[in-house]
Design a protein around this motif. Structure first.
Motif, PDB file in Angstrom:
ATOM      1  N   ALA A   1       0.838  -1.200   0.000  1.00 18.12           N
ATOM      2  CA  ALA A   1       0.000   0.000   0.000  1.00 18.12           C
ATOM      3  C   ALA A   1       0.875   1.252   0.000  1.00 18.12           C
ATOM      4  O   ALA A   1       0.609   2.216  -0.720  1.00 18.12           O
TER       5      ALA A   1
ATOM      6  N   GLY B   1       0.996   3.843  -3.076  1.00 23.03           N
ATOM      7  CA  GLY B   1       0.702   5.250  -2.795  1.00 23.03           C
ATOM      8  C   GLY B   1       1.826   6.141  -3.297  1.00 23.03           C
ATOM      9  O   GLY B   1       1.590   7.167  -3.942  1.00 23.03           O
TER      10      GLY B   1
ATOM     11  N   GLN C   1      -5.761  -3.682  10.208  1.00 20.32           N
ATOM     12  CA  GLN C   1      -4.826  -3.826   9.082  1.00 20.32           C
ATOM     13  C   GLN C   1      -5.223  -2.896   7.930  1.00 20.32           C
ATOM     14  O   GLN C   1      -4.377  -2.288   7.293  1.00 20.32           O
ATOM     15  N   ALA C   2      -6.540  -2.773   7.696  1.00 17.95           N
ATOM     16  CA  ALA C   2      -7.026  -1.885   6.631  1.00 17.95           C
ATOM     17  C   ALA C   2      -6.627  -0.439   6.927  1.00 17.95           C
ATOM     18  O   ALA C   2      -6.125   0.272   6.057  1.00 17.95           O
TER      19      ALA C   2
ATOM     20  N   GLY D   1      -3.027   0.092   6.394  1.00 11.55           N
ATOM     21  CA  GLY D   1      -2.764   0.166   4.961  1.00 11.55           C
ATOM     22  C   GLY D   1      -3.127   1.527   4.394  1.00 11.55           C
ATOM     23  O   GLY D   1      -2.385   2.092   3.579  1.00 11.55           O
ATOM     24  N   VAL D   2      -4.257   2.078   4.836  1.00 12.12           N
ATOM     25  CA  VAL D   2      -4.683   3.385   4.334  1.00 12.12           C
ATOM     26  C   VAL D   2      -3.701   4.463   4.793  1.00 12.12           C
ATOM     27  O   VAL D   2      -3.340   5.361   4.016  1.00 12.12           O
TER      28      VAL D   2
ATOM     29  N   ALA E   1      -0.717   4.176   2.628  1.00 13.10           N
ATOM     30  CA  ALA E   1      -1.007   4.711   1.290  1.00 13.10           C
ATOM     31  C   ALA E   1      -1.018   6.238   1.316  1.00 13.10           C
ATOM     32  O   ALA E   1      -0.502   6.893   0.403  1.00 13.10           O
ATOM     33  N   LEU E   2      -1.600   6.802   2.385  1.00 14.34           N
ATOM     34  CA  LEU E   2      -1.630   8.272   2.516  1.00 14.34           C
ATOM     35  C   LEU E   2      -0.215   8.822   2.610  1.00 14.34           C
ATOM     36  O   LEU E   2       0.119   9.822   1.966  1.00 14.34           O
TER      37      LEU E   2
ATOM     38  N   PHE F   1      -4.911  -5.665  -2.016  1.00 12.42           N
ATOM     39  CA  PHE F   1      -5.017  -4.821  -0.827  1.00 12.42           C
ATOM     40  C   PHE F   1      -4.489  -3.419  -1.145  1.00 12.42           C
ATOM     41  O   PHE F   1      -5.044  -2.419  -0.693  1.00 12.42           O
ATOM     42  N   SER F   2      -3.425  -3.367  -1.961  1.00  8.50           N
ATOM     43  CA  SER F   2      -2.754  -2.086  -2.191  1.00  8.50           C
ATOM     44  C   SER F   2      -3.673  -1.089  -2.912  1.00  8.50           C
ATOM     45  O   SER F   2      -3.758   0.078  -2.518  1.00  8.50           O
TER      46      SER F   2
ATOM     47  N   VAL G   1      -5.061   2.476  -1.509  1.00  8.64           N
ATOM     48  CA  VAL G   1      -4.756   3.727  -2.206  1.00  8.64           C
ATOM     49  C   VAL G   1      -6.047   4.429  -2.641  1.00  8.64           C
ATOM     50  O   VAL G   1      -6.145   5.658  -2.570  1.00  8.64           O
TER      51      VAL G   1
ATOM     52  N   ALA H   1      -7.354   5.998   0.458  1.00  5.95           N
ATOM     53  CA  ALA H   1      -6.498   7.124   0.833  1.00  5.95           C
ATOM     54  C   ALA H   1      -6.738   8.307  -0.105  1.00  5.95           C
ATOM     55  O   ALA H   1      -6.784   9.469   0.332  1.00  5.95           O
TER      56      ALA H   1
END
Lengths: 119, 140
Positions: free
Chosen positions: A36, A40, A93-94, A97-98, A101-102, B97-98, B102, B105
């Protein structure tokens, strides 16, 4: 793209093969959060016309949805947290991940745009 | 199956899964672009935005992959060649998941709170339900 998916899936399989169930769960979490962050970062860089393949669609498709899409996985965490039912671990976990990514988007977006016509 | 053969089979199944994910996404984008141009909105920004712009293909691949992996876990012996190739390979390559992280986000960054929340929770709730359904149908 398919070649990217091949490499991503292979790398994930090799990183988790032979581990115990809880070890594989941790490795998958690490893979997902790292993937992630990387996606990102790439997305941020590409939005500035920078980074690998910023001018080649096939490189972007191969790296993003290909390698990183194949490397990270959703189904493994859905099944791991459906039985035994642990929705909060999945949510954690989500969210991790966010956040990754941010952070990636932010870092990639800080890079100055490539000048038009520059190499 | 030898270790190398197994690794190659998992990679190939992952490629097939990832390809299916991207083809579905492309088909969805083409469908949306066609609808937008028929609605006199070539950019696809105004009239057909909203739910049509929600990342449906991503949800579909993650829910389908979770269901199949749930079934595989329940129906096939753990560690068997088929369970590994279909599970770690195809399901792992199909689901992602990625991109999910993203997309969520990106929605947060654009202050589209409703989209960020529905993307995050929609995948979690439906994905866990699909996985549980797959496990149940397999008799686990």
């Amino acid at each position: 793209m398919a070649a990217g998916g091949f490499l991503g899936a292979l790398a994930r399989y090799l990183s988790t093969a032979g581990l115990s169930a809880s070890g594989a769960e941790l490795a998958t979490a690490a893979i997902n959060v790292a993937g992630a962050l990387a996606l990102g970062l790439l997305t941020g860089l590409w939005s500035r016309g920078r980074g690998p393949g910023s001018r080649r669609d096939w490189v972007r498709a191969g790296l993003g949805p290909g390698v990183l899409g194949g490397f990270t996985t959703f189904s493994a965490i859905a099944v791991a947290f459906a039985d035994p039912f642990r929705p909060w671990v999945a949510l954690a976990q989500a969210l991790l991940g966010v956040c990754a990514a941010l952070l990636g988007l932010w870092l990639g977006g800080r890079v100055p745009s490539r000048e038009r016509g520059a190499a | 199956m030898s270790a190398l053969g197994m690794a190659l089979a998992v990679g190939a199944a992952g490629a097939v899964g990832a390809l299916a994910r991207v083809l579905l996404d492309d088909a969805w984008l083409a469908y949306r672009a066609g609808r937008a141009s028929r609605a006199g909105d070539p950019a696809g920004s105004g009239r057909v935005a909203g739910l049509a712009g929600w990342p449906w293909p991503l949800l579909i691949v993650n829910v389908v992959g979770s269901f199949v992996l749930g079934w595989v876990h329940g129906a096939l012996p753990a560690g068997s060649a088929w369970a590994t190739v279909i599970g770690a390979g195809w399901c792992g390559g199909l689901t992602t998941f990625s991109t999910w992280a993203v997309v969520a986000a990106g929605a947060l960054k654009e202050r589209r709170w409703a989209r960020a929340a529905t993307v995050l929770l929609g995948h979690l709730v439906l994905g866990l339900c699909a996985a549980a359904l797959g496990l149940t149908l397999a008799g686990a």
